[in-house]
Write a protein that holds these residues in place. Structure first.
Motif, PDB file in Angstrom:
ATOM      1  N   LEU A 284       2.818   1.781   1.110  1.00 35.25           N
ATOM      2  CA  LEU A 284       1.762   0.903   1.617  1.00 35.25           C
ATOM      3  C   LEU A 284       0.414   1.134   0.939  1.00 35.25           C
ATOM      4  O   LEU A 284      -0.560   0.434   1.215  1.00 35.25           O
ATOM      5  N   LYS A 285       0.383   2.086   0.037  1.00 37.13           N
ATOM      6  CA  LYS A 285      -0.859   2.492  -0.629  1.00 37.13           C
ATOM      7  C   LYS A 285      -1.469   1.394  -1.503  1.00 37.13           C
ATOM      8  O   LYS A 285      -0.741   0.638  -2.141  1.00 37.13           O
ATOM      9  N   GLY A 286      -2.792   1.332  -1.498  1.00 41.02           N
ATOM     10  CA  GLY A 286      -3.471   0.484  -2.475  1.00 41.02           C
ATOM     11  C   GLY A 286      -3.457  -0.991  -2.154  1.00 41.02           C
ATOM     12  O   GLY A 286      -3.855  -1.815  -2.974  1.00 41.02           O
ATOM     13  N   ALA A 287      -3.013  -1.356  -0.948  1.00 39.10           N
ATOM     14  CA  ALA A 287      -3.019  -2.779  -0.586  1.00 39.10           C
ATOM     15  C   ALA A 287      -4.427  -3.193  -0.191  1.00 39.10           C
ATOM     16  O   ALA A 287      -5.177  -2.396   0.348  1.00 39.10           O
ATOM     17  N   SER A 288      -4.772  -4.437  -0.485  1.00 36.77           N
ATOM     18  CA  SER A 288      -6.107  -4.879  -0.100  1.00 36.77           C
ATOM     19  C   SER A 288      -6.096  -5.360   1.347  1.00 36.77           C
ATOM     20  O   SER A 288      -7.131  -5.484   1.976  1.00 36.77           O
ATOM     21  N   SER A 289      -4.897  -5.596   1.885  1.00 38.89           N
ATOM     22  CA  SER A 289      -4.831  -6.153   3.234  1.00 38.89           C
ATOM     23  C   SER A 289      -5.128  -5.094   4.288  1.00 38.89           C
ATOM     24  O   SER A 289      -4.690  -3.951   4.197  1.00 38.89           O
ATOM     25  N   LEU A 292      -1.960  -3.680   6.077  1.00 35.56           N
ATOM     26  CA  LEU A 292      -1.230  -2.639   5.355  1.00 35.56           C
ATOM     27  C   LEU A 292      -2.030  -1.340   5.282  1.00 35.56           C
ATOM     28  O   LEU A 292      -1.444  -0.255   5.281  1.00 35.56           O
ATOM     29  N   ARG A 296      -0.571   2.078   6.639  1.00 33.68           N
ATOM     30  CA  ARG A 296      -0.483   3.298   5.825  1.00 33.68           C
ATOM     31  C   ARG A 296      -1.002   4.500   6.621  1.00 33.68           C
ATOM     32  O   ARG A 296      -0.378   5.562   6.651  1.00 33.68           O
TER      33      ARG A 296
ATOM     34  N   GLN B 189      -6.806 -15.084   1.799  1.00 29.27           N
ATOM     35  CA  GLN B 189      -6.614 -13.657   2.076  1.00 29.27           C
ATOM     36  C   GLN B 189      -5.342 -13.419   2.887  1.00 29.27           C
ATOM     37  O   GLN B 189      -4.571 -12.507   2.608  1.00 29.27           O
ATOM     38  N   SER B 192      -2.348 -13.883   0.743  1.00 29.89           N
ATOM     39  CA  SER B 192      -2.114 -12.838  -0.239  1.00 29.89           C
ATOM     40  C   SER B 192      -1.665 -11.549   0.434  1.00 29.89           C
ATOM     41  O   SER B 192      -0.829 -10.812  -0.095  1.00 29.89           O
ATOM     42  N   SER B 193      -2.144 -11.280   1.654  1.00 31.04           N
ATOM     43  CA  SER B 193      -1.637 -10.121   2.402  1.00 31.04           C
ATOM     44  C   SER B 193      -0.165 -10.298   2.729  1.00 31.04           C
ATOM     45  O   SER B 193       0.631  -9.358   2.645  1.00 31.04           O
ATOM     46  N   ASP B 196       1.898  -9.824  -0.396  1.00 31.17           N
ATOM     47  CA  ASP B 196       1.897  -8.407  -0.753  1.00 31.17           C
ATOM     48  C   ASP B 196       2.861  -7.641   0.161  1.00 31.17           C
ATOM     49  O   ASP B 196       3.623  -6.778  -0.298  1.00 31.17           O
ATOM     50  N   THR B 197       2.839  -7.968   1.438  1.00 30.00           N
ATOM     51  CA  THR B 197       3.715  -7.297   2.398  1.00 30.00           C
ATOM     52  C   THR B 197       5.179  -7.563   2.063  1.00 30.00           C
ATOM     53  O   THR B 197       6.015  -6.646   2.055  1.00 30.00           O
ATOM     54  N   ARG B 200       6.093  -5.554  -1.086  1.00 28.08           N
ATOM     55  CA  ARG B 200       6.163  -4.113  -0.865  1.00 28.08           C
ATOM     56  C   ARG B 200       7.390  -3.715  -0.050  1.00 28.08           C
ATOM     57  O   ARG B 200       8.097  -2.774  -0.393  1.00 28.08           O
ATOM     58  N   GLU B 405      -4.569  11.861  -1.351  1.00 29.31           N
ATOM     59  CA  GLU B 405      -4.884  10.553  -1.911  1.00 29.31           C
ATOM     60  C   GLU B 405      -4.371   9.409  -1.039  1.00 29.31           C
ATOM     61  O   GLU B 405      -4.713   8.257  -1.262  1.00 29.31           O
ATOM     62  N   LEU B 406      -3.545   9.729  -0.081  1.00 31.95           N
ATOM     63  CA  LEU B 406      -2.962   8.673   0.756  1.00 31.95           C
ATOM     64  C   LEU B 406      -3.765   8.414   2.021  1.00 31.95           C
ATOM     65  O   LEU B 406      -3.483   7.489   2.760  1.00 31.95           O
TER      66      LEU B 406
END
Lengths: 408, 408
Positions: A284-289, A292, A296, B189, B192-193, B196-197, B200, B405-406
Motif C-alpha cells: 500500500l506504500k506510496g499511494a496518493s489516495s 490507501l 497502510r 481523484q 485515480s484512487s 490505483d487500489t 495494487r 520508511e513505511l
C-alpha cells in the motif's frame, strides 16, 4: 413583475453554483426544493425521481406541515410515496410528455385533460391543493430524470396561481438541478463500486486464512463505529471504514505452509507470519489516495500493543497510530466473539473479560472503554453480518460451483 | 449595454448547466474559456490554476494565434508556462488579493501599482496586449483555485477596454467555473484512487504466482489498446482497462502447493488450477458495478480458446465474450514476450510466430490481426512497463524491508 425577474437572475446564478457544490443527494434535493419554494412563494413542494416505471417522492417541503408536524415527520411521511408513471397523474403526465404544467386551480382541470388531480392525499392529510406548478427535470440529452412540483403559491396570505415568470425560473432551476443530480448520482455510484471492490478483493485475500467475507465487514463496521463514537469527523470515519478491509492484505505474502499450518508455529514461522503487517504496508506504500495511506498505517500497526509488546515495531501507547489502535480492538473482538474454523465463538461474558483484562496491555484503555460502552451497537453489527454455515463451506469445493450462473 | 446583460443572462444559465455536465478537466477549462471569450469578445484568454506556490497555464485560446498557428500548436505552446504567485504579475496579484483587475491599457498601468504587465510574452511571440480583464476563480469558502484572464476585447476590429458589465459576467462565470473545476478534480481523484487500489490489490494477489506488478499493468494496457483499435467507445475501453487487472484474482483460491509447484501438474492438479477462472468469477459475482461485471466475464473466459479447446467451459468462437478474447491475446503475448521466473523472454520473432500459428485455434483471428498490426503500440507499452531485476526480488525477502520508511 420586474423584481421577480431581477431577484431571479441573481438567485439563479447562485443556485447554479450552490447546487454543483453539494455532494450528497438528499441535501442537494432539499436545497433545490427549498430554493424553488422560496422563489415562487409556494406553500409546499416535492421532488420525484424516476426509478424504472415509477416516480419516487425523494423529498418534500411544506410550510403548512412543517408547522403542524415539524420538518422530520413531514419528510418521513412523504418519503414513502411512490406512484406509477402514467399520464393520469399530474406528475406522471409531466414525466411522460416533458411539458410543464401550470395549473391555477386543480379543481378546475378540464374534463378532457389526460391527467387529473389525485385527491387521496389531500383527503388523507387534510391539505387543500389549489394551484400547482410542475416541471420536468431534464438532462442535456432530453432524458427526464424526475419532476419538481410546487403547490399553492401565496400572496398576502392567499393562495394564488403561479406566475408566468415563475415557470421560466423553475424550468431553469429544474435543468440545473437535473445536471447536479446526475453528477451526484454518478459520484455515488463510483464510490459504491470502489467500496464494493475493496471489500471483495480484501475478502478474497482473507480467504486463504479461512476468514469469511463477513469477518472483513464486521471489523470494518466496528472500526467505523469506534471512530464515530470517538467524535472523529464524518469523512475520517468513512476513510477508516474504507481502509480497514485491507488491514490483512499482506497475508498474500505469507506461504500457505505457514498461514494454514495446523497447530503452533515455530519461532521462525511466527516471525514470518508477523511480517504480514509489513508486507501489507509495502503493498500500500506510496499511494496518493488517502484511503490507501490510512490502510497502510492500519496494516503496519494493527498488531502493536499498548504496552509495547506487539509487532512489528514494538511501539507503545500513543506512538501507535490511532487507526491501528482502533482496528486492534475491532479485529481481536471479532476473533473472540465469532466462530472460526479452528474454534467456536466464545460466550460474550468471556469475550468481555478477556478484553477488559487486556486494557492498557494490549488495548488503548480509553478506546476500549468507548467500545465496551457501546456494546449494543457492536452487537447490532455482529448480528447483521453473522456468518452462516454456508460461509464456511470451502469455495475450493469447486465441483459444486454452477458455472452457468457465473456467465451473467 | 442592455443587450449585453440580457444575452449574458441566458448564456450564464446555460453555462452553469453545461459546466456541471462536463466530466473532463481539460474540456471543462476550454469550455469555460471559450464562453468567457465569446461573451466579452476577447481576442485571447488563459486559465491558470494554482498549484502550490505557482500558477500553471492550463488552457489558452486566441483568435490571433489560432489563425497563425492553429489550435493544437497554440495550446501546446502556452501549456508549458508556469509563473510564481507574487503580486508583481497581474495574474499573481489577482490570485493573492482576490480582486478583479480590469485594465484598459497595460502600457498605462500607473507606476505605483504593485503589479506590472510582463512584456516577455508579447516580445517573444509578437503579440500586442492592450486591454485585459483578470478575475479570480474562487470557491465557496473563499479559496482561490485559479485565475481567468481575458485579453484585448474587440469592437469593430479595434481593441477596446473591457466593459464594466463584462466584469460582472466574467466574475459570475469564474465562480461557477471554480465549483465545476473542484467537482471534476474530486471525481478525477476518486477515480485515480480506485484504479490505483485495483492495480495494487490485483498485483498483490498475482504475487503468489510470482508475477510482477508490471505484468498486470502491461496486460491491462494491451487490452485497452486492442479495445481502442477495435473502435470500441472510450468508456468501454476504460472499463476493460480497469477490469483486466483482476482477471486472475481467482488464483487466491488455488493452494500454493499447486500454484507454485515446480514442474508439471498432474491431471487432478491441472483441473484445480484451471478453476481459478471460476473462483474469480465467484469472487466478482453479483456486483452492481460495471467494472466488476466485466471483470467477472474476463475472469471466467480469458482461458477459453477460439476453437473450443479452452477452459473452463470449452465454448468457442464468438460465444466467448469479446472481453475474454481480448485479454486472452494480451495475457499470452505478455507471458511469451517477457521474462518469467521460470523462463526467459522469447525473441519477438518467435513470439509472433507462436501467436500467428495460434490464430483461429487459440485466438480470435480478427482480434489477433489488429493486435499484430499495432506492434509499435504494443512495444511501447512493453518497454514502458518493463520489469527490472528489482521487480523479481522476492518481497518474502522480508529482512531487507525498512519498516521506518513505511510509517509515513
Amino acid at each position: 413583475m420586474e423584481h421577480i425577474l431581477s431577484a431571479g437572475f441573481e438567485k439563479l446564478l447562485n443556485i447554479g453554483i450552490s447546487l454543483s457544490s453539494v455532494q450528497n443527494l438528499d441535501e442537494l434535493l432539499d436545497m433545490i426544493l427549498s430554493e424553488a419554494q422560496f422563489l415562487t412563494n409556494a406553500d409546499s413542494g416535492s421532488i420525484y425521481l424516476v426509478n424504472g416505471d415509477t416516480l419516487i417522492f425523494k423529498t418534500s417541503r411544506s410550510n403548512t406541515y412543517f408547522k403542524k408536524w415539524g420538518e422530520a415527520k413531514t419528510k418521513q411521511v412523504f418519503k414513502s410515496f411512490e406512484i406509477p408513471i402514467t399520464k393520469e397523474s399530474i406528475a406522471g403526465y409531466v414525466t411522460i410528455t416533458g411539458k410543464t404544467l401550470n395549473i391555477p386551480d386543480v379543481s378546475k382541470i378540464p374534463a378532457e385533460a389526460e391527467y387529473k388531480h389525485n385527491t387521496n392525499f389531500d383527503i388523507k392529510y387534510g391539505y387543500h391543493t389549489i394551484s400547482t406548478l410542475v416541471t420536468p427535470m431534464m438532462k442535456h440529452d432530453g432524458t427526464i430524470i424526475g419532476v419538481l412540483q410546487l403547490i399553492n403559491s401565496q400572496e398576502a396570505d392567499k393562495v394564488v396561481p403561479f406566475h408566468k415568470e415563475h415557470e421560466r425560473i423553475i424550468m431553469s432551476i429544474s435543468s440545473q438541478a437535473a445536471v447536479s443530480i446526475v453528477n451526484v448520482q454518478l459520484t455515488e455510484q463510483l464510490k459504491s463500486s470502489y467500496l464494493d471492490t475493496i471489500f471483495r478483493l480484501s475478502a478474497a485475500a482473507e480467504y486463504r486464512d479461512k476468514e469469511t467475507a463477513n469477518h472483513i465487514k464486521r471489523v470494518s463496521y466496528y472500526a467505523r463505529m469506534l471512530a464515530e463514537k470517538l467524535g472523529m469527523d464524518k469523512e475520517k470515519c468513512e476513510l477508516i471504514y474504507w481502509a480497514t478491509p485491507m488491514h490483512d492484505i499482506g497475508k498474500l505474502g505469507i506461504p500457505d505452509a505457514i498461514l494454514q499450518k495446523p497447530g503452533l508455529l515455530t519461532d521462525e514461522e511466527r516471525k514470518i507470519m508477523q511480517y504480514h503487517t509489513v508486507i501489507g504496508a509495502m503493498i500500500l506504500k506510496g499511494a496518493s489516495s488517502e484511503v490507501l495511506a490510512i490502510s497502510r498505517l492500519i496494516s503496519l500497526s494493527h498488531h502493536e500493543k499498548f504496552d509495547g509488546t506487539g509487532y512489528p515495531q514494538g511501539i507503545k501507547g500513543e506512538k501507535i497510530p490511532l487507526e491501528g489502535r482502533i482496528v486492534a480492538i475491532a479485529d481481536v473482538y471479532d476473533a473472540l466473539s465469532c466462530k472460526r474454523c479452528y474454534k467456536d465463538a466464545f460466550p460474550e461474558e468471556k469475550v468481555l473479560s478477556i478484553l477488559k483484562e487486556s486494557s492498557e496491555k494490549h488495548f488503548d484503555p480509553d478506546l476500549l472503554k468507548i467500545f465496551l460502552d457501546n456494546m449494543s451497537s457492536v452487537n447490532e453489527i455482529k448480528d447483521k453480518y453473522a456468518d452462516t454455515e454456508k460461509d464456511f463451506e470451502n469455495i475450493r469445493n469447486i465441483e459444486s460451483i454452477k458455472i452457468n450462473e457465473l456467465q451473467g
